[in-house]
Design a protein around this motif. Structure first.
Motif, mmCIF file in Angstrom:
data_model
loop_
_atom_site.group_PDB
_atom_site.id
_atom_site.type_symbol
_atom_site.label_atom_id
_atom_site.label_comp_id
_atom_site.label_asym_id
_atom_site.label_seq_id
_atom_site.Cartn_x
_atom_site.Cartn_y
_atom_site.Cartn_z
ATOM 1 N N LEU A 1 0.815 -1.209 0.000
ATOM 2 C CA LEU A 1 0.000 0.000 0.000
ATOM 3 C C LEU A 1 0.852 1.264 0.000
ATOM 4 O O LEU A 1 0.347 2.364 -0.191
ATOM 5 C CB LEU A 1 -0.924 0.019 1.223
ATOM 6 N N SER B 1 2.242 8.002 -0.996
ATOM 7 C CA SER B 1 2.229 7.798 0.445
ATOM 8 C C SER B 1 3.512 7.075 0.862
ATOM 9 O O SER B 1 3.479 5.931 1.306
ATOM 10 C CB SER B 1 0.984 6.978 0.798
ATOM 11 N N PHE C 1 4.099 5.647 4.588
ATOM 12 C CA PHE C 1 2.984 4.921 5.168
ATOM 13 C C PHE C 1 3.425 3.872 6.190
ATOM 14 O O PHE C 1 2.934 3.855 7.314
ATOM 15 C CB PHE C 1 2.152 4.282 4.052
ATOM 16 N N GLU D 1 4.784 5.351 9.355
ATOM 17 C CA GLU D 1 3.731 5.949 10.182
ATOM 18 C C GLU D 1 2.912 4.891 10.916
ATOM 19 O O GLU D 1 2.663 5.006 12.114
ATOM 20 C CB GLU D 1 2.802 6.811 9.305
ATOM 21 N N VAL D 2 2.527 3.859 10.189
ATOM 22 C CA VAL D 2 1.709 2.825 10.822
ATOM 23 C C VAL D 2 2.495 2.082 11.904
ATOM 24 O O VAL D 2 1.974 1.807 12.980
ATOM 25 C CB VAL D 2 1.200 1.800 9.780
#
Lengths: 208, 151
Positions: free
Chosen positions: B33, B38, B41, B44-45
């Motif tokens: 993803l 992004s 990503f 961040e997650v």
């Protein structure tokens, strides 16, 4: 061309988990949806402009809602208002009831799933939600759109809907016909054969 | 040479992590993803996961330290941790959480304490592996290389 059409679809995602909100937002954006995320059912209702006492059909005015959404996807297990509670509120509201609602849960509880589907949810996704699950959203969103909520000429041409002037929601019989056709179009749209359960509600040919 | 070496280490580390089920296919999905629109990503997650997990582990420790344990509260925290670890693909953490919840249901304090120890272990294992993995990625990119894709 399809990208332009899909950019109009706005999904409201509700989840109390920050990580899951981040995830669902990424999944939805990757699938070309516009996304708004909120952390609770009450926030969601606020955004949707929900009014508790809405028993009569409101005069058609798009500015009634704070935001326009084409679909609500919500977690089931949330403190305060559960996803099921939110579903019932939406379906019980004359102005919001046509918005398709999808429920997500990390727990595979058959009775929970049936309850949600019987309560009007279009789909029930097991978490963690996969990109492929989101493909199942499109038919429901398209169905919601062709109920006359949005009036985008390109969109309707694409979908081969003959219900073009939604301002004249006229004779019952012609509506019935086009409802049937919409249901069939939705099925031809390529609903994936693997579903969480056999469908018995809005996609069957019984016209509501 | 440097890059190739880093890439080799990355491939090996990834293989080990997945073989030992420290991470599972959900993590792979997250990697897929991440793209140009992004690019941070995963970072961040993963950061969110660390923050939330550590907070929950703290809460669990406090809750199980009480004279009279509120098992509902403990279960709620474990449920939350289970969800986050599942979302990120931290398979072993998730699996311990599932067993942990059974102890909560049985109001089994000793069992809960044992499982808390276990979940702490698994958490720190996945944390250090993720940190190593992300560090390698950064180094590879900094050296002008590309991240090997594992399919």
């Amino acid at each position: 061309m399809t990208v332009e059409a899909e950019a109009q679809f706005h999904v409201l995602a509700v989840d109390d988990s920050l990580i899951d909100r981040k995830l669902i937002e990424r999944l939805l954006k990757t699938s070309s949806y516009q996304v708004t995320t909120v952390e609770s059912g009450s926030k969601a209702l606020e955004l949707l402009g929900f009014r508790e006492d809405q028993s009569s059909t409101p005069s058609v005015s798009p500015n009634q809602h704070e935001i326009e959404v084409n679909l609500v996807i919500t977690d089931y297990c949330m403190p305060g208002m559960t996803g099921y509670d939110l579903l019932k509120k939406i379906k019980g509201s004359s102005s919001l009831k046509d918005i398709p609602v999808v429920i997500m849960s990390s727990e595979n509880v058959p009775s929970r799933i049936s309850r949600c589907l019987e309560g009007g949810a279009e789909e029930f996704f097991l978490k963690p939600v996969q990109l492929s699950d989101l493909k199942r959203l499109r038919p429901h969103i398209l169905k919601g759109k062709s109920n006359g909520k949005e009036q985008k000429p390109e969109q309707q041409q694409q979908e081969n809907n003959n219900n073009n002037d939604s301002s004249s929601i006229s004779s019952g019989s012609s509506n019935n016909q086009s409802n049937k056709r919409k249901a069939m179009d939705a099925m031809d749209e390529g609903l994936s054969p693997e579903r969480t359960r056999p469908r018995f509600s809005s996609d069957s040919l019984t016209v509501v | 040479m440097e890059v190739a070496c880093l890439q080799r280490r990355f491939i090996d580390l990834t293989a080990t992590i997945f073989q030992q089920e420290i991470l599972d296919s959900q993590f792979t999905q997250l990697q897929q993803l991440q793209d140009e629109s992004s690019p941070n990503f995963i970072h961040e997650v993963v950061s969110l996961f660390f923050q939330e997990a550590e907070k929950l582990l703290n809460e669990l420790s406090k809750a199980l330290d009480q004279q009279i344990v509120d098992f509902k509260k403990v279960d709620a925290h474990v449920h939350r941790l289970k969800g986050s670890s599942a979302s990120i693909g931290a398979r072993r953490v998730k699996d311990v959480c599932i067993a942990f919840r059974s102890c909560c249901e049985e109001n089994n304090k000793d069992g809960c304490i044992q499982h808390l120890q276990q979940v702490n272990q698994e958490y720190y294992l996945v944390k250090s592996n993720l940190e190593d993995l992300l560090k390698l990625e950064k180094q590879i990119l900094a050296s002008g290389g590309s991240i090997p894709t594992m399919k």
